[in-house]
Scaffold this motif. Structure first.
Motif, PDB file in Angstrom:
ATOM      1  N   ALA A 109       0.819  -1.217   0.000  1.00 34.69           N
ATOM      2  CA  ALA A 109       0.000   0.000   0.000  1.00 34.69           C
ATOM      3  C   ALA A 109       0.850   1.264   0.000  1.00 34.69           C
ATOM      4  CB  ALA A 109      -0.929   0.001   1.209  1.00 34.69           C
ATOM      5  N   SER A 114       1.918   0.784  -4.936  1.00 38.78           N
ATOM      6  CA  SER A 114       0.465   0.943  -5.070  1.00 38.78           C
ATOM      7  C   SER A 114       0.004   1.457  -6.426  1.00 38.78           C
ATOM      8  CB  SER A 114      -0.065   1.864  -3.968  1.00 38.78           C
ATOM      9  OG  SER A 114       0.576   3.135  -4.015  1.00 38.78           O
ATOM     10  N   THR A 228      -7.144  -2.355  -3.651  1.00 42.49           N
ATOM     11  CA  THR A 228      -5.683  -2.319  -3.816  1.00 42.49           C
ATOM     12  C   THR A 228      -5.040  -3.689  -3.773  1.00 42.49           C
ATOM     13  OG1 THR A 228      -5.413  -1.943  -1.428  1.00 42.49           O
ATOM     14  CG2 THR A 228      -5.487  -0.002  -2.847  1.00 42.49           C
TER      15      THR A 228
END
Length: 248
Positions: A109, A114, A228
């Motif tokens: 993340a 990301s 994600t």
């Protein structure tokens, strides 16, 4: 992957059923039995010391996230609660990513991990190993096609094929080494093509409206990392939660 398997996996992610990881599923993948951490979950370094991170984020079962394991994250990594099931608190996740992403298993993340991989990569992004990320054979290809798999999102598609180039930048002007640096030290010696772009910029969203979500569970899934999590393809996220995940 069949639609049935996708739906079952999504439901499992929402409920945390039959898995040790039961609070937050970001940076995980389903291995057929349980949710486990992807290599990208722990591929980065903590911003502060590892020792400090383990004090701030003490693992509930003394086992910390690692590639392939299913250890529960420290609750403080993602929530203010002290037991699961617990709702994800975005501020807690942001703090964990900013300071202790490796200890909390949130490396995927961070900004380096990301971005989006290209739609049709030359290799399977989800199976890339740490050895390939460091390989002179694969690094430049990965930087262009699968930057999120190796933490290359901030490199603009330009990396050194040989990781030691930056140890001695005089190589960039050494007579007799120019063919080598042009091939293997493109980032350190500024030899990258000006047309090189990151996968994220090449596929960045320019639309201002999105298709409606096809599932009513998107808000809950998004809180657990569905938008994600690289286990799910962009096409799958778009098919279920285009609006929530802001996918054109």
């Amino acid at each position: 992957m069949s639609l049935f398997f996708v739906v079952v996996s999504l439901l499992a992610m929402a409920s945390g059923a039959s898995a040790v990881i039961s609070g937050n599923y970001n940076c995980t993948t389903y291995n057929g039995t349980a949710f486990v951490y992807t290599p990208a979950a722990v591929a980065c370094s903590n911003v502060i010391s590892d020792a400090s991170c383990q004090v701030l984020y003490a693992a509930p079962n003394t086992l910390y996230p690692a590639a392939g394991n299913d250890a529960e994250r420290a609750y403080a990594c993602y929530t203010t609660a002290t037991a699961t099931p617990a709702a994800t608190v975005n501020d807690m996740v942001t703090a964990a990513i900013s300071n202790c992403p490796k200890t909390c298993g949130f490396c995927c993340a961070t900004s380096a991990y990301s971005c989006s991989n290209v739609a049709y990569p030359r290799l399977t992004c989800s199976t890339i190993t740490a050895a390939q990320c460091a390989s002179s054979v694969w690094r430049t290809i990965i930087a262009e096609d699968c930057p999120a798999s190796c933490g290359f999102c901030n490199d603009g598609g330009c990396v050194d094929a040989v990781t030691s180039c930056a140890n001695d930048i005089s190589i960039c002007t050494t007579v007799g080494m120019q063919d080598f640096v042009n091939t293997y030290c493109q980032k350190t010696c500024s030899r990258c093509s000006s047309s090189t772009t990151t996968a994220s910029s090449a596929s960045s969203s320019t639309c201002t409206s999105y298709n409606a979500d096809s599932s009513t569970s998107c808000t809950a899934w998004a809180k657990n990392g569905f938008c994600t999590n690289t286990f799910y393809t962009t096409a799958q996220r778009k098919a279920y939660c285009a609006s929530t995940c802001k996918l054109c």
